[in-house]
Write a protein that holds these residues in place. Structure first.
Motif, PDB file in Angstrom:
ATOM      1  N   ILE A   5       0.798  -1.223   0.000  1.00  0.00           N
ATOM      2  CA  ILE A   5       0.000   0.000   0.000  1.00  0.00           C
ATOM      3  C   ILE A   5       0.835   1.279   0.000  1.00  0.00           C
ATOM      4  O   ILE A   5       0.279   2.382   0.125  1.00  0.00           O
ATOM      5  CB  ILE A   5      -0.967   0.023   1.197  1.00  0.00           C
ATOM      6  N   LYS A   6       2.156   1.149  -0.157  1.00  0.00           N
ATOM      7  CA  LYS A   6       2.977   2.349  -0.280  1.00  0.00           C
ATOM      8  C   LYS A   6       4.190   2.026  -1.138  1.00  0.00           C
ATOM      9  O   LYS A   6       4.584   0.857  -1.282  1.00  0.00           O
ATOM     10  CB  LYS A   6       3.415   2.858   1.096  1.00  0.00           C
ATOM     11  N   PRO A   7       4.796   3.042  -1.738  1.00  0.00           N
ATOM     12  CA  PRO A   7       5.950   2.792  -2.599  1.00  0.00           C
ATOM     13  C   PRO A   7       7.167   2.325  -1.803  1.00  0.00           C
ATOM     14  O   PRO A   7       7.367   2.729  -0.652  1.00  0.00           O
ATOM     15  CB  PRO A   7       6.222   4.137  -3.266  1.00  0.00           C
ATOM     16  N   VAL A   8       7.970   1.498  -2.450  1.00  0.00           N
ATOM     17  CA  VAL A   8       9.283   1.147  -1.929  1.00  0.00           C
ATOM     18  C   VAL A   8      10.273   2.239  -2.306  1.00  0.00           C
ATOM     19  O   VAL A   8      11.129   2.634  -1.516  1.00  0.00           O
ATOM     20  CB  VAL A   8       9.756  -0.212  -2.474  1.00  0.00           C
ATOM     21  N   ALA A   9      10.138   2.742  -3.510  1.00  0.00           N
ATOM     22  CA  ALA A   9      10.990   3.834  -4.013  1.00  0.00           C
ATOM     23  C   ALA A   9      10.179   5.124  -3.968  1.00  0.00           C
ATOM     24  O   ALA A   9       9.978   5.697  -2.910  1.00  0.00           O
ATOM     25  CB  ALA A   9      11.479   3.508  -5.416  1.00  0.00           C
ATOM     26  N   SER A  10       9.690   5.568  -5.106  1.00  0.00           N
ATOM     27  CA  SER A  10       8.836   6.755  -5.159  1.00  0.00           C
ATOM     28  C   SER A  10       7.579   6.419  -5.949  1.00  0.00           C
ATOM     29  O   SER A  10       7.583   5.510  -6.784  1.00  0.00           O
ATOM     30  CB  SER A  10       9.562   7.927  -5.819  1.00  0.00           C
TER      31      SER A  10
END
Length: 274
Positions: free
Chosen positions: A109-114
């Motif tokens: 549910i969230k980016p690892v990078a951007s």
């Protein structure tokens, strides 16, 4: 309402680890027309699956993908996901010409990078998946999820932007009534916004139970689908009540609960469309 020449099916994963023969019997008893088959490429022989489902008079409308993180910034992870889809295409082709459902890794549910990098990676991966499908004469539908399952493509508007970026002639959207209940201000209006670009529709009520067990306005959604000329199947993706939304297996005879949900949902959908 939508013309009920449209057939009604269900996802097979909602029955948990039950054998396909048992699932097929339950779906047939529920009065449905077919299934969206879980893409167990390594564990389910497609010829056997086709025989089992055909033996119960059930169509194979579409395929639910397994775990595959196609927008991960780690190329090894991302390519493993794309490789899964490559194998899935051959597996699915042996079943006929079902629609291939595609989405990111459920639960990330969230980016690892951007966000920007991963959105660009998603576009590139979906483009590759569509090319693999096109080579096998298959079509792809990108499923729109919700904020608790993905950080990418959570509304029809975002889905349309993905289609515009990929520009694949065999790619359409898969909106889901349960996810739209969370993300869309007006689900029926969102369906109308997707006119001509919706390839499949999933249905479960606001609580992910059967049609009529929550507060979703299915009269409005079916009317919108009819208005845009949607004639594909309606795929039910209900769950028995209980914790852990990522597992269908609940306590208290969950398969019997799901079977009853499907039967009641089919009846309700046909009543709404009468």
């Amino acid at each position: 309402m939508i013309e009920m020449t449209a057939k009604i099916g269900c996802c097979t994963w909602i029955f948990g680890g039950a054998p396909l023969g048992d699932i097929a019997q339950r779906v047939r008893r529920s009065g449905l027309d077919g299934v969206e088959l879980f893409g167990d490429v390594d564990g389910l022989d497609p010829s056997s699956a086709r025989n089992i489902l055909n033996g119960e008079g059930l169509d194979i409308f579409s395929i639910t993908p397994g775990d595959a993180d196609i927008s991960h910034p780690d190329a090894a992870v991302r390519n493993a996901g794309i490789d899964y889809y490559d194998r899935l295409m051959d597996w699915a082709r042996a079943l006929g010409e079902p629609l291939i459902s595609c989405h990111g890794q459920v639960g990330r549910i969230k980016p690892v990078a951007s966000q920007q990098e991963e959105d660009e990676l998603l576009v590139a991966s979906v483009d590759r998946i569509c090319a693999m499908a096109r080579a096998r004469g298959l079509k792809v539908v990108f499923e729109i999820l919700n904020r608790y399952e993905t950080h990418q493509v959570r509304t029809v508007s975002e889905g349309l932007a993905l289609l515009d970026a990929v520009r694949a002639d065999n790619l359409r959207l898969l909106p889901d009534a349960y996810h739209m209940n969370i993300e869309e201000d007006d689900p029926a209006a969102a369906l109308r916004e997707g006119a001509g670009r919706i390839g499949l529709y999933h249905a479960a009520d606001s609580n992910r139970c059967g049609i009529g067990q929550g507060h979703t306005d299915f009269t409005a959604q079916l009317s919108a689908l009819r208005g845009i000329g949607y004639s594909g199947p309606i795929i039910l993706e209900t769950n028995a009540p209980g914790p852990n939304p990522f597992s269908p297996e609940k306590s208290g005879g969950f398969r019997e609960i799901v079977e009853a949900q499907l039967s009641a949902s089919g009846t309700e959908l046909r009543k709404l469309a009468a």
